[in-house]
Design a protein around this motif. Structure first.
Motif, PDB file in Angstrom:
ATOM      1  N   ALA A  25      37.722  44.055  46.675  1.00 33.38           N
ATOM      2  CA  ALA A  25      37.582  43.551  45.304  1.00 33.38           C
ATOM      3  C   ALA A  25      38.575  42.424  45.038  1.00 33.38           C
ATOM      4  N   THR A  26      39.800  42.580  45.554  1.00 34.08           N
ATOM      5  CA  THR A  26      40.820  41.537  45.389  1.00 34.08           C
ATOM      6  C   THR A  26      40.411  40.259  46.103  1.00 34.08           C
ATOM      7  N   ILE A  27      39.876  40.416  47.320  1.00 37.21           N
ATOM      8  CA  ILE A  27      39.422  39.252  48.088  1.00 37.21           C
ATOM      9  C   ILE A  27      38.311  38.520  47.337  1.00 37.21           C
ATOM     10  N   ILE A  28      37.373  39.279  46.796  1.00 37.95           N
ATOM     11  CA  ILE A  28      36.259  38.666  46.063  1.00 37.95           C
ATOM     12  C   ILE A  28      36.762  37.864  44.868  1.00 37.95           C
ATOM     13  N   SER A  29      37.646  38.473  44.085  1.00 36.39           N
ATOM     14  CA  SER A  29      38.105  37.799  42.863  1.00 36.39           C
ATOM     15  C   SER A  29      38.996  36.594  43.179  1.00 36.39           C
ATOM     16  N   SER A  30      39.946  36.767  44.091  1.00 38.16           N
ATOM     17  CA  SER A  30      40.890  35.685  44.377  1.00 38.16           C
ATOM     18  C   SER A  30      40.232  34.529  45.124  1.00 38.16           C
ATOM     19  N   GLN A  31      39.411  34.854  46.115  1.00 36.94           N
ATOM     20  CA  GLN A  31      38.815  33.777  46.907  1.00 36.94           C
ATOM     21  C   GLN A  31      37.663  33.092  46.173  1.00 36.94           C
ATOM     22  N   THR A  32      36.998  33.801  45.286  1.00 42.58           N
ATOM     23  CA  THR A  32      35.982  33.147  44.452  1.00 42.58           C
ATOM     24  C   THR A  32      36.644  32.114  43.548  1.00 42.58           C
ATOM     25  N   ALA A  33      37.802  32.479  43.000  1.00 41.64           N
ATOM     26  CA  ALA A  33      38.547  31.537  42.159  1.00 41.64           C
ATOM     27  C   ALA A  33      39.022  30.341  42.975  1.00 41.64           C
ATOM     28  N   GLU A  34      39.464  30.586  44.214  1.00 38.02           N
ATOM     29  CA  GLU A  34      39.917  29.490  45.068  1.00 38.02           C
ATOM     30  C   GLU A  34      38.766  28.582  45.489  1.00 38.02           C
ATOM     31  N   ILE A  35      37.593  29.166  45.685  1.00 35.63           N
ATOM     32  CA  ILE A  35      36.413  28.354  46.002  1.00 35.63           C
ATOM     33  C   ILE A  35      36.130  27.374  44.871  1.00 35.63           C
ATOM     34  N   ALA A  36      36.190  27.874  43.638  1.00 33.58           N
ATOM     35  CA  ALA A  36      35.956  27.008  42.477  1.00 33.58           C
ATOM     36  C   ALA A  36      36.995  25.898  42.414  1.00 33.58           C
ATOM     37  N   LYS A  37      38.233  26.231  42.698  1.00 32.75           N
ATOM     38  CA  LYS A  37      39.307  25.230  42.664  1.00 32.75           C
ATOM     39  C   LYS A  37      39.089  24.186  43.751  1.00 32.75           C
ATOM     40  N   MET A  38      38.728  24.623  44.941  1.00 32.44           N
ATOM     41  CA  MET A  38      38.523  23.694  46.055  1.00 32.44           C
ATOM     42  C   MET A  38      37.346  22.763  45.796  1.00 32.44           C
TER      43      MET A  38
ATOM     44  N   ALA B 167      33.514  41.100  52.100  1.00 33.95           N
ATOM     45  CA  ALA B 167      34.131  41.977  51.109  1.00 33.95           C
ATOM     46  C   ALA B 167      33.063  42.674  50.258  1.00 33.95           C
ATOM     47  N   LYS B 168      32.000  41.968  49.940  1.00 34.35           N
ATOM     48  CA  LYS B 168      30.915  42.584  49.171  1.00 34.35           C
ATOM     49  C   LYS B 168      30.222  43.680  49.982  1.00 34.35           C
ATOM     50  N   ALA B 169      30.088  43.458  51.290  1.00 31.39           N
ATOM     51  CA  ALA B 169      29.499  44.479  52.159  1.00 31.39           C
ATOM     52  C   ALA B 169      30.381  45.720  52.190  1.00 31.39           C
ATOM     53  N   GLU B 170      31.705  45.514  52.191  1.00 24.65           N
ATOM     54  CA  GLU B 170      32.635  46.645  52.177  1.00 24.65           C
ATOM     55  C   GLU B 170      32.541  47.412  50.863  1.00 24.65           C
ATOM     56  N   GLN B 171      32.438  46.684  49.773  1.00 27.33           N
ATOM     57  CA  GLN B 171      32.334  47.357  48.474  1.00 27.33           C
ATOM     58  C   GLN B 171      31.059  48.187  48.359  1.00 27.33           C
TER      59      GLN B 171
END
Length: 220
Positions: free
Chosen positions: A201-214, A184-188
């Protein structure tokens, strides 16, 4: 008699004028008739694609190779995440893991549909449903940044149950999400199509948050 003469001469004059007109056109029939008639028919023929192309392009919009690669990589990537999430529904012991898996499936399913629609609008190949593994599409696996699980990884995850599954799922999904964030960062940074960059941008924000949760769940 005068009236009769007038009735006879008027049509005769009209015929004579028409003959002159035909004679004039006849000299230019091979040139002026197509010149007048062809544009009348060909102008819409050329203007219709001009209007219909932007209509399709309005949805697709300007895009580049990075946009196409992003969509083609992210579709099988998301499909594998959903496959992993489906396993969690029946194998996970943690309610939080099950909820997380359901959230992943809910978010990524519609994104797969949207990515596929963009590829179709661009006239680019859409990865087939079977291409969810490393050998399916060129995911950029050579740099190790895509986070895709190998066939062996998937078999191990499928064989696990309970707490062992929870740990394996969280560990693998963290890696999987990190790969998605990298793509996603490469796409941005290199993409051109605004909606694709917005999805990135949505993937970066949502999945970064999920990584922290996991990571937090792994510590429990």
């Amino acid at each position: 008699m005068k009236r009769a003469f007038a009735l006879i001469t008027v049509p005769a004059l009209a015929i004579a004028l028409a003959a002159c007109g035909d004679g004039d056109d006849g000299g230019s029939t091979g040139h002026s008739m197509p010149a007048h008639s062809m544009p009348a028919h060909s102008m819409p023929a050329h203007s219709m694609p001009a209007h219909s192309a932007p209509a399709g392009g309005a949805q697709a919009g300007p895009h580049n190779g990075q946009d196409v690669m992003f969509a083609q990589m992210m579709i099988p990537h998301h499909r594998q995440a959903i496959e992993m999430a489906d396993l969690a529904a029946t194998r996970a012991s943690s309610a939080e893991v099950k909820t997380l898996a359901a959230d992943i499936k809910k978010a990524q399913g519609p994104e797969i549909q949207q990515l596929g629609a963009w590829l179709k609008a661009w006239g680019a190949p859409v990865p087939s449903p079977g291409t969810t593994g490393m050998g399916g599409m060129h995911h950029g696996g050579t740099d190790g940044m895509d986070g895709m699980m190998s066939e062996k990884d998937m078999k191990e995850l499928e064989a696990a149950k309970g707490a062992a599954f929870d740990r394996a799922f969280l560990t693998m999904m963290i890696q999987h999400h990190e790969g998605a964030v990298a793509m996603a960062k490469a796409e941005q940074s290199s993409g051109q199509f605004p909606p694709a960059k917005q999805m990135a941008a949505t993937i970066i924000s949502s999945q970064t948050a999920e990584i922290a949760k996991m990571r937090s769940l792994l510590k429990q």
